[in-house]
Enzyme design. Structure first.
Site, PDB file in Angstrom:
ATOM      1  N   CYS A 254       0.815  -1.216   0.000  1.00  0.00           N
ATOM      2  CA  CYS A 254       0.000   0.000   0.000  1.00  0.00           C
ATOM      3  C   CYS A 254       0.847   1.263   0.000  1.00  0.00           C
ATOM      4  O   CYS A 254       2.014   1.250   0.373  1.00  0.00           O
ATOM      5  CB  CYS A 254      -0.924  -0.001   1.217  1.00  0.00           C
TER       6      CYS A 254
ATOM      7  N   ASP B 126      -6.284  -3.127  11.163  1.00  0.00           N
ATOM      8  CA  ASP B 126      -5.089  -2.289  11.257  1.00  0.00           C
ATOM      9  C   ASP B 126      -4.912  -1.852  12.703  1.00  0.00           C
ATOM     10  O   ASP B 126      -5.847  -1.973  13.521  1.00  0.00           O
ATOM     11  CB  ASP B 126      -5.288  -1.058  10.345  1.00  0.00           C
TER      12      ASP B 126
END
Ligand SMILES: O=C(O)c1ccccc1NCC(=O)[C@H](O)[C@H](O)COP(=O)(O)O
Length: 207
Positions: free
Chosen positions: A9, A128
């Protein structure tokens, strides 16, 4: 046992997209959250997505973006998967007619099963760490907070790197892993050797 999918990412440069693809990433993420040091413009993202070969998923990441903002990106950038990383409701995420994953910012006291129940149509839940700035924090969370038998595709994220990803995959057996800081030499500047080491670490756990 199927292999663990890998998302890299926060890509901002063509050479980093090529490195992720060449080393076997299954997905690459582009950040459309202006406060992030990894944010890309629509033009930049369109050029980066154009580099992707078939079977590498383009992911667009948003944080509490307005509908016009997301629509403007989707008009110009062929994103196959959306990632909503803020306080979006299911209805907020569903309005674009694209598959999406919803991020949960994990810490003690967050009930992941309850969170998941609020997002039944998400393709998966990205778990996350709870960090300032919503994400990209390079911090792990207590993986024991993830309930056994979660029951839907889980993307493990937050502070992963080549040093901890093998253990993480062996312990959690997520559908996928996601990394940003752990493969960078600076925010938004990826390091091909760190990408290679990270992916090798995942493959080591897959056996
Ligand atoms: O990457 C960012 O700068 C970011 C900013 C705001 C919200 C989300 C962001 N990234 C989302 C991701 O999917 C990251 O890969 C994830 O948060 C893990 O980041 P890291 O702990 O640095 O590997």
């Amino acid at each position: 046992m199927s292999r663990t999918r890998i998302k890299i990412c926060g890509l901002t440069r063509p050479q980093d997209v090529r490195a992720a693809v060449d080393h076997g990433a299954d997905a690459v993420g582009f950040v459309f959250y202006p406060p992030s040091p990894r944010a890309v413009s629509i033009d930049q993202a369109a050029a980066l997505v154009a580099l992707l070969p078939p079977f590498v998923t383009s992911v667009g990441l948003f944080v509490n973006a307005g509908q016009d903002e997301v629509d403007a990106v989707l008009e110009r950038v062929p994103l196959q998967l959306l990632q909503f990383h803020g306080d979006e409701t299911e209805a907020d995420c569903a309005r674009y007619g694209r598959p999406w994953i919803k991020a949960a910012r994990m810490r003690a006291g967050v009930d992941l099963v309850e969170f998941s129940s609020l997002h039944p149509r998400a393709g998966g839940i990205l778990v996350d760490a709870f960090v300032e700035g919503y994400g990209g924090g390079g911090k792990t969370f207590d993986w024991s907070l993830i309930p056994e038998g979660f029951g839907r595709p889980l993307v493990l994220s937050g502070g992963l790197d080549a040093g901890n990803v093998t253990e993480a995959v062996r312990r959690i057996r997520p559908w996928a892993v996601d990394v940003s800081s752990g493969v960078e030499r600076d925010k938004g500047i990826k390091d091909a050797a760190q990408i290679a080491a990270f992916i090798a670490g995942v493959r080591q756990a897959d056996g």
